[in-house]
Design a protein around this motif. Structure first.
Motif, PDB file in Angstrom:
ATOM      1  N   PRO A 131      22.093  -5.378  -4.165  1.00 32.51           N
ATOM      2  CA  PRO A 131      22.876  -5.907  -5.295  1.00 32.51           C
ATOM      3  C   PRO A 131      22.021  -6.132  -6.540  1.00 32.51           C
ATOM      4  N   GLU A 132      20.811  -6.661  -6.329  1.00 28.21           N
ATOM      5  CA  GLU A 132      19.941  -6.954  -7.467  1.00 28.21           C
ATOM      6  C   GLU A 132      19.412  -5.686  -8.131  1.00 28.21           C
ATOM      7  N   ASN A 133      19.576  -4.562  -7.473  1.00 30.69           N
ATOM      8  CA  ASN A 133      19.152  -3.297  -8.070  1.00 30.69           C
ATOM      9  C   ASN A 133      20.334  -2.414  -8.452  1.00 30.69           C
ATOM     10  N   GLY A 134      21.540  -3.009  -8.519  1.00 30.72           N
ATOM     11  CA  GLY A 134      22.659  -2.294  -9.111  1.00 30.72           C
ATOM     12  C   GLY A 134      23.776  -1.879  -8.180  1.00 30.72           C
ATOM     13  N   TYR A 135      23.803  -2.412  -6.952  1.00 38.23           N
ATOM     14  CA  TYR A 135      24.839  -2.031  -5.989  1.00 38.23           C
ATOM     15  C   TYR A 135      26.216  -2.027  -6.626  1.00 38.23           C
ATOM     16  N   ASP A 165       0.860  -1.175   0.000  1.00 42.32           N
ATOM     17  CA  ASP A 165       0.000   0.000   0.000  1.00 42.32           C
ATOM     18  C   ASP A 165       0.898   1.227   0.000  1.00 42.32           C
ATOM     19  N   GLY A 166       0.292   2.410  -0.046  1.00 44.01           N
ATOM     20  CA  GLY A 166       1.099   3.612  -0.150  1.00 44.01           C
ATOM     21  C   GLY A 166       1.794   3.643  -1.498  1.00 44.01           C
ATOM     22  N   ILE A 167       2.949   4.329  -1.568  1.00 45.67           N
ATOM     23  CA  ILE A 167       3.621   4.443  -2.869  1.00 45.67           C
ATOM     24  C   ILE A 167       5.053   3.927  -2.860  1.00 45.67           C
ATOM     25  N   ILE A 168       5.615   3.629  -1.690  1.00 46.09           N
ATOM     26  CA  ILE A 168       7.020   3.205  -1.636  1.00 46.09           C
ATOM     27  C   ILE A 168       7.115   1.681  -1.658  1.00 46.09           C
ATOM     28  N   THR A 169       7.918   1.162  -2.544  1.00 49.13           N
ATOM     29  CA  THR A 169       8.156  -0.279  -2.614  1.00 49.13           C
ATOM     30  C   THR A 169       9.311  -0.632  -1.670  1.00 49.13           C
ATOM     31  N   PRO A 170       9.097  -1.591  -0.767  1.00 45.12           N
ATOM     32  CA  PRO A 170      10.215  -2.027   0.090  1.00 45.12           C
ATOM     33  C   PRO A 170      11.348  -2.587  -0.777  1.00 45.12           C
ATOM     34  N   ASN A 171      12.591  -2.298  -0.375  1.00 46.26           N
ATOM     35  CA  ASN A 171      13.726  -2.680  -1.216  1.00 46.26           C
ATOM     36  C   ASN A 171      13.757  -4.167  -1.543  1.00 46.26           C
ATOM     37  N   GLY A 172      13.431  -4.998  -0.556  1.00 46.47           N
ATOM     38  CA  GLY A 172      13.520  -6.438  -0.759  1.00 46.47           C
ATOM     39  C   GLY A 172      12.439  -6.992  -1.677  1.00 46.47           C
ATOM     40  N   LEU A 173      11.470  -6.158  -2.044  1.00 46.10           N
ATOM     41  CA  LEU A 173      10.374  -6.615  -2.891  1.00 46.10           C
ATOM     42  C   LEU A 173      10.395  -5.987  -4.279  1.00 46.10           C
ATOM     43  N   CYS A 174      11.372  -5.105  -4.528  1.00 48.59           N
ATOM     44  CA  CYS A 174      11.455  -4.462  -5.839  1.00 48.59           C
ATOM     45  C   CYS A 174      11.700  -5.515  -6.917  1.00 48.59           C
ATOM     46  N   PHE A 175      10.912  -5.501  -7.956  1.00 42.71           N
ATOM     47  CA  PHE A 175      11.072  -6.493  -9.024  1.00 42.71           C
ATOM     48  C   PHE A 175      12.511  -6.474  -9.534  1.00 42.71           C
ATOM     49  N   GLU A 176      12.958  -7.615 -10.041  1.00 44.74           N
ATOM     50  CA  GLU A 176      14.314  -7.719 -10.591  1.00 44.74           C
ATOM     51  C   GLU A 176      14.236  -7.990 -12.091  1.00 44.74           C
ATOM     52  N   MET A 193       6.116  -5.645 -12.785  1.00 41.72           N
ATOM     53  CA  MET A 193       7.467  -5.243 -13.195  1.00 41.72           C
ATOM     54  C   MET A 193       7.639  -3.748 -12.983  1.00 41.72           C
ATOM     55  N   ILE A 194       7.372  -3.330 -11.763  1.00 41.03           N
ATOM     56  CA  ILE A 194       7.494  -1.909 -11.426  1.00 41.03           C
ATOM     57  C   ILE A 194       7.841  -1.782  -9.951  1.00 41.03           C
ATOM     58  N   HIS A 195       8.655  -0.783  -9.641  1.00 42.68           N
ATOM     59  CA  HIS A 195       8.842  -0.402  -8.234  1.00 42.68           C
ATOM     60  C   HIS A 195       8.953   1.102  -8.143  1.00 42.68           C
ATOM     61  N   ASN A 196       8.758   1.598  -6.950  1.00 39.78           N
ATOM     62  CA  ASN A 196       8.742   3.045  -6.721  1.00 39.78           C
ATOM     63  C   ASN A 196       9.529   3.310  -5.448  1.00 39.78           C
ATOM     64  N   VAL A 197      10.629   4.020  -5.596  1.00 40.08           N
ATOM     65  CA  VAL A 197      11.631   4.073  -4.546  1.00 40.08           C
ATOM     66  C   VAL A 197      12.158   5.493  -4.421  1.00 40.08           C
TER      67      VAL A 197
END
Lengths: 259, 430
Positions: free
Chosen positions: B245-249, B102-113, B182-186
């Motif tokens: 790492p999965e998001n570009g670390y 809910d809300g608009i922020i995607t938790p880091n561990g759930l951001c699609f890869e 296939m979307i995240h908001n961070v």
């Protein structure tokens, strides 16, 4: 003065304003820099902005650029700069023929892509598919779809074989690419040599069928003044298709385990 | 049913109870008021007048969970993938569980890869970013260097160009997670790319940038200089902490509003040039084939789109009749969301939903539409409108212009059919 210099000067002036305000304030101000709206290069050219910032710049000369980072050495750039463009910029030295490339392809590529680029399993098909692009099942391969041969040599060089990237170079690289072009009838003679000199003359047939994004024109109808709110369609909705009937959705419990 | 294993431990929940009563008593029994009362969730031993264990004993102390994880009761809230979709797990995609958020922020561990050669594991000490080409001075930055530049924080969505791509020919995936995940908001922290380009001094004939990743796909995209100078961000943090790492670390680029393929992860090199490179990810891939066999290229912007996340196939309605909350997300690569409309009858009639929380440029916005459900079949739809006046089209409107072979950029209106029993399914309607 180059455009970048103009931008740099403007940013420097903003920074200078910030520095006058004190250290803590400087951070807050300088962090606002990126918040500038689009078209700041145009803004940099307008006299009022320069005039406004000029006194501050004069009082505290901006230290621009920031002086962060160091110069990249030519040999460092050479080690990482592996990109190739359609005009041939970036082509590595080398030469090869399809005949030489066949053996390399069979040992290094065919396990996934098939001996003739037809692919195995779900791995990408590399050859064939001519004349299918406007059909119900388009087969998009190097020969049928890709616009530029340079993309083949660039991609094979940077990312293939899958799991052993950047292992192909020189004559091996050119030979494998020659074999791919041969499989796609771009080259018809197995012994025709391609090289960094001749490569820019190799043309693929589908180049002319790509055009730049035109959605703002071709889909202009989607910018509607006021969309329909009531009685927008007659009758009750009729179900035409349901995902449940296709039944390919993974279910809970089949996902990755979380410990 | 997607939610059948949801309550795998910790006693019986409302959903599993409902599932059992459904199995035992049949669907008809559920329609009655008594069935609804019997379905109140929980283990009676933990309910008043009884006092549960957690009210009597000590729990874990501080730092036992040095890096916290969600409750064990939320073990179902995870990324999922579709094995048949791709040839390998290393060049593949996993999906954000939008229906659980809910809300608009995607938790880091759930951001699609989405990786093309798996997750590159970089040592931050060995990280280097190179800028060269048509510049006055080619530069090399360490991670520490990047953090010395003035920093900015921005919230943006990153949506894969292929999001909803499996739905071009009809309803296929019976889950919001797979149709739209296939979307995240961070919130990203980073340095404007413009600042780094100024540091190198871009030459006057420069028009394009090449972005390249450090993974073994060495992912490359050509980026117009104008966009680079506008709002692109060299990001090293997401939601406050280091990139995953999965998001570009340790470093990725944010290209706000544009297809996520361009958000190159593990960014190692930026070359400045005077023409695009036409690399694999902008020729073979991320070009949109139309019905006549011609293809659009450089379709960067993600158009206005929305989806109702709750109810949805993985999140059915279990309360039968009465006050009901519809919750969903909307976003546009062209700017802010101006409005979202919701329909209960498959687009015959629309009501304007309530936007709640921050409505930001090129970010997800959250909308709600509350209504009194009379227990009848529903055909739920949402329709996003952005500040440019773009109105999210139906799938049929998109197909009329593009055909069904585009693969990418499917932002058509989603329909969920809600049955009188509260089950939800992905359908296409006329």
């Amino acid at each position: 003065m180059s455009r970048s210099r103009e931008i740099a000067v403007l940013s420097g002036m903003l920074l200078a304003v910030a520095v006058i305000g004190g250290a803590g304030f400087a951070m807050a101000q300088s962090s606002k820099l990126p918040a500038k709206p689009p078209g700041k290069d145009a803004a940099a050219k307008t006299a009022p902005a320069q005039t406004a910032a000029a006194p501050a710049a004069a009082a505290a000369p901006a230290k621009m650029p920031f002086g962060i980072g160091r110069e990249a050495k030519p040999e460092e750039i050479a080690g990482w700069d592996i990109d190739v463009r359609p005009d041939g910029q970036g082509l590595p030295p080398g030469k090869g023929t399809a005949r030489k490339g066949e053996d390399l392809f069979v040992t290094q590529c065919a396990a996934c892509h098939g001996e003739f680029g037809e692919s195995t399993g779900r791995w990408p098909v590399l050859a064939g598919g001519a004349g299918t692009l406007a059909s119900h099942d388009p087969v998009k391969t190097i020969g049928s779809y890709w616009p530029y041969a340079s993309t083949v040599i660039d991609y094979v060089r940077r990312a293939m074989p899958f799991g052993n990237a950047q292992s192909l170079e020189g004559d091996d690289l050119y030979s494998i690419v020659a074999y791919l072009l041969y499989l796609n009838d771009v080259i018809t003679d197995q012994d025709q040599e391609i090289s960094d000199k001749s490569f820019p003359t190799v043309k693929l047939s589908n180049e002319a069928n790509f055009f730049d994004d035109d959605r703002e024109v071709s889909e202009k109808a989607f910018w509607k003044k006021e969309p329909c709110m009531t009685n927008c369609a007659a009758g009750a909705p009729k179900v035409l298709g349901r995902a449940r009937a296709i039944d390919v959705t993974p279910e809970d419990g089949k996902g990755p385990r979380v410990e | 049913m997607l939610n059948k294993n949801r309550d795998h431990d910790a006693g019986l929940s409302r959903r599993s109870l409902l599932g059992k009563s459904l199995a035992l008593g049949g669907a008809a029994a559920l329609g009655t008021g008594t069935a609804a009362v019997a379905a109140e969730p929980g283990n009676p031993q933990n309910l008043p007048p009884n006092v549960p264990e957690w009210s009597k004993t000590l729990g874990d102390g501080v730092a036992v969970r040095a890096y916290g994880k969600p409750s064990k009761h939320e073990a179902n809230v995870i990324r999922r993938d579709v094995e048949w979709l791709t040839a390998s797990r290393e060049s593949s995609v996993s999906f954000t569980p939008l229906h659980e958020l809910d809300g608009i922020i995607t938790p880091n561990g759930l951001c699609f890869e989405r990786h093309h050669s798996g997750i590159a594991e970089l040592d931050p000490n060995d990280y280097r970013l190179m800028i060269h080409g048509l510049v006055d001075k080619p530069l090399m930055f360490t991670l520490q260097d990047l953090e010395r530049f003035p920093r900015t924080n921005r919230i943006y969505f990153a949506e894969c160009a292929a999001n909803s791509g499996m739905e071009w020919r009809g309803a296929q995936m019976n889950a919001c997670q797979f149709t739209h995940g296939m979307i995240h908001n961070v919130m990203y922290t980073g340095v404007p790319l413009r600042v780094l380009l100024e540091e190198a001094g871009v030459k006057t004939n420069a028009k394009w940038l090449l972005l390249e990743g450090a993974d073994s796909a060495a992912m490359t995209r050509s980026l117009p200089l104008q966009k680079a100078l506008d709002d692109c961000l060299i990001a090293f943090r997401m939601n406050g902490e280091r990139l995953r790492p999965e998001n570009g670390y340790p470093v990725r680029i944010c290209v706000p509003g544009w297809e996520a393929n361009m958000w190159v992860k593990w960014l190692r090199r930026i070359e400045v040039g005077d023409q695009p490179w036409h690399h694999r990810e902008e020729t073979s891939k991320y070009t949109d084939l139309l019905e006549n066999g011609k293809a659009r290229r450089f379709t960067y912007v993600m158009d206005a789109k929305s989806v109702i996340t709750n109810p949805s196939p993985q999140a059915p309605l279990r309360h039968k009749k009465g006050f009901t909350v519809i919750s969903g997300i909307a976003w546009s690569g062209r700017g802010k969301i101006a409005r979202v409309d919701v329909s209960l009858d498959g687009g015959r009639n629309w009501r304007t939903a309530r936007l709640d929380g921050p409505v930001l440029d090129k970010s997800m916005a959250r909308f709600y539409a509350e209504f009194d459900w009379n227990g009848q079949e529903l055909f739920l739809q949402s329709r996003a409108i952005d500040e440019t006046g773009y109105v999210q089209p139906t799938k049929d409107e998109l197909r009329k212009v593009r055909g069904v072979n585009s693969v990418y950029h499917n932002n058509g209106i989603q329909t969920w059919r809600v049955s009188p029993e509260g089950e939800v399914e992905n359908v296409e309607i006329a």
